[in-house]
Write an enzyme that holds these catalytic residues in place. Structure first.
Site, PDB file in Angstrom:
ATOM      1  N   PRO A 209      18.016  35.239  56.256  1.00  0.00           N
ATOM      2  CA  PRO A 209      18.497  34.400  54.876  1.00  0.00           C
ATOM      3  C   PRO A 209      17.885  32.965  54.692  1.00  0.00           C
ATOM      4  O   PRO A 209      17.953  32.250  55.862  1.00  0.00           O
ATOM      5  CB  PRO A 209      19.980  34.358  55.128  1.00  0.00           C
ATOM      6  CG  PRO A 209      20.196  35.411  56.068  1.00  0.00           C
ATOM      7  CD  PRO A 209      18.910  35.621  56.860  1.00  0.00           C
ATOM      8  N   GLU A 210      17.311  32.585  53.530  1.00  0.00           N
ATOM      9  CA  GLU A 210      16.586  31.225  53.252  1.00  0.00           C
ATOM     10  C   GLU A 210      17.911  30.584  52.477  1.00  0.00           C
ATOM     11  O   GLU A 210      18.565  31.215  52.031  1.00  0.00           O
ATOM     12  CB  GLU A 210      15.403  31.391  52.745  1.00  0.00           C
ATOM     13  CG  GLU A 210      14.344  32.217  53.677  1.00  0.00           C
ATOM     14  CD  GLU A 210      13.240  31.231  54.321  1.00  0.00           C
ATOM     15  OE1 GLU A 210      13.362  30.152  54.070  1.00  0.00           O
ATOM     16  OE2 GLU A 210      12.316  31.692  54.446  1.00  0.00           O
TER      17      GLU A 210
END
Ligand SMILES: [Zn+2]
Length: 280
Positions: free
Chosen positions: A2-3
Site C-alpha cells: 500500500p502506497e
C-alpha cells in the site's frame, strides 16, 4: 505494497463510518505484527469516541479523546469495514477487530505481518508529525522547498525522493513515474537539479498522486464489500514495471537499473543522464 494513495483512499473511506462512533471493544488474535500489539492499552480505550480520522505519511490516525490509534498497513495490510452484527468469522490473517457503536466493525488483515498498530498520546502527536518531511500534496512541498533541500545532497534524486525526511509517501512506484514525467534521469545527483527541474518534479509528484487517489475513489465499493478485497486499484503506469517495453513518448525500449537496491525503470532518451554520477 500500500502506497500513499491507497492509505489516503482508505482514510477517506473510514471518515464517515467511524467519526463520532464509540469504540466498544477490540479483539486481538495475534500478539505481534511488526511490533507487539498493545492489547491491554487498546482495551482501556473502550468507551472513547472517534473525533477524527487523519493520515500522516502512510500512518492512519484514529483520534479518540486523548489517545490516537496509529495504524500502518506495512507490506500487505488492509482494513475492511463490516457490519459488526453480521461480520462472520475471522478469516486467516484477520488479526484485529475494532468494534464501534452503530454496528460498525473495522477488521485489520495482514498476511505478511509487517503492519503495525500503536497508540500515541495527544501530546506526542506533534513530535511524531515533525519527524517527517512535508506531505507531498501540501503547499509546503513546492519547487523551492525541494531545491533548497537537495542543494547539498549528492545522492541519486530517486533515492532522495523516497526519503521520508525530504517528502513522505513517495514510494518506488511514484518516484519512478514522477521522474519519467519530469524527464529527469533517476541517477541524477540531487544537487544537480535546477529550480525548473524541481518545479517540474514537484508538479509531477502531485499530479500522479492525485490521479491515483482519484482512481482509488472509484473502487471504494470494493472496500466496503464484506467478502471483497480492499480498494487497491490498477493504475495506469507509464514506466514502473514496463522494462523491455517501449516508451509511450518516443518508443525507445525502457531500461531497468537498481537505485539504492530498488528496481527503477526509465527511458534513456526522455530521461538524460547527468555527466556526473551520484554519490550513493
Ligand atoms: Zn522516451
Amino acid at each position: 505494497m500500500p502506497e500513499l494513495p491507497e492509505v489516503e483512499t482508505t482514510r477517506r473511506a473510514l471518515v464517515e463510518p467511524l467519526t463520532n462512533k464509540r469504540l466498544l471493544d477490540v479483539t486481538v488474535r495475534c500478539p505481534q505484527l511488526r511490533y507487539p500489539i498493545p492489547r491491554t492499552e487498546l482495551k482501556t480505550m473502550r468507551g472513547q469516541t472517534v473525533v477524527a480520522v487523519k493520515r500522516r505519511a502512510k500512518y492512519l490516525l484514529l483520534q479518540l479523546g486523548n489517545d490516537t490509534i496509529m495504524i500502518h498497513l506495512g507490506m500487505s495490510g488492509s482494513l475492511r469495514l463490516l457490519p459488526a452484527e453480521a461480520a462472520g468469522p475471522a478469516k486467516k490473517h484477520d488479526h484485529v477487530d475494532f468494534i464501534f457503536s452503530g454496528n460498525v466493525l473495522l477488521r485489520f488483515n495482514d498476511p505478511r505481518r509487517f503492519g503495525s498498530i500503536k497508540i500515541i498520546k495527544a501530546n506526542e502527536l506533534a513530535r511524531f508529525s515533525q519527524s517527517f518531511g512535508p506531505e507531498p500534496l501540501s503547499k509546503d512541498f513546492d519547487g523551492q522547498y525541494l531545491f533548497n533541500k537537495l542543494s547539498s545532497r549528492k545522492s541519486a534524486i530517486k533515492k532522495m525522493l523516497m526519503d521520508n525526511k525530504i517528502v513522505v509517501g513517495v514510494g518506488n512506484i511514484y518516484a519512478t513515474e514522477s521522474l519519467f514525467d519530469a524527464g529527469i534521469h533517476p541517477l541524477t545527483p540531487a544537487n544537480f537539479l535546477s529550480m525548473t527541474q524541481c518545479d517540474a518534479l514537484v508538479a509531477a509528484i502531485k499530479k500522479i498522486l492525485k490521479k491515483a487517489i482519484r482512481a482509488g475513489g472509484t473502487t471504494l465499493k470494493d472496500f466496503y464489500s464484506a467478502t471483497g478485497k480492499p480498494g487497491y486499484f490498477d493504475q495506469k503506469l507509464l514506466v514502473y514495471g514496463r522494462e523491455g517495453q517501449s516508451c509511450v513518448n518516443c518508443h525507445t525500449t525502457l531500461c531497468k537499473i537498481l537505485v539504492a537496491n530498488r528496481s527503477t525503470v526509465y527511458c534513456t532518451r526522455c530521461q538524460k543522464q547527468a555527466a556526473t554520477a551520484p554519490t550513493i
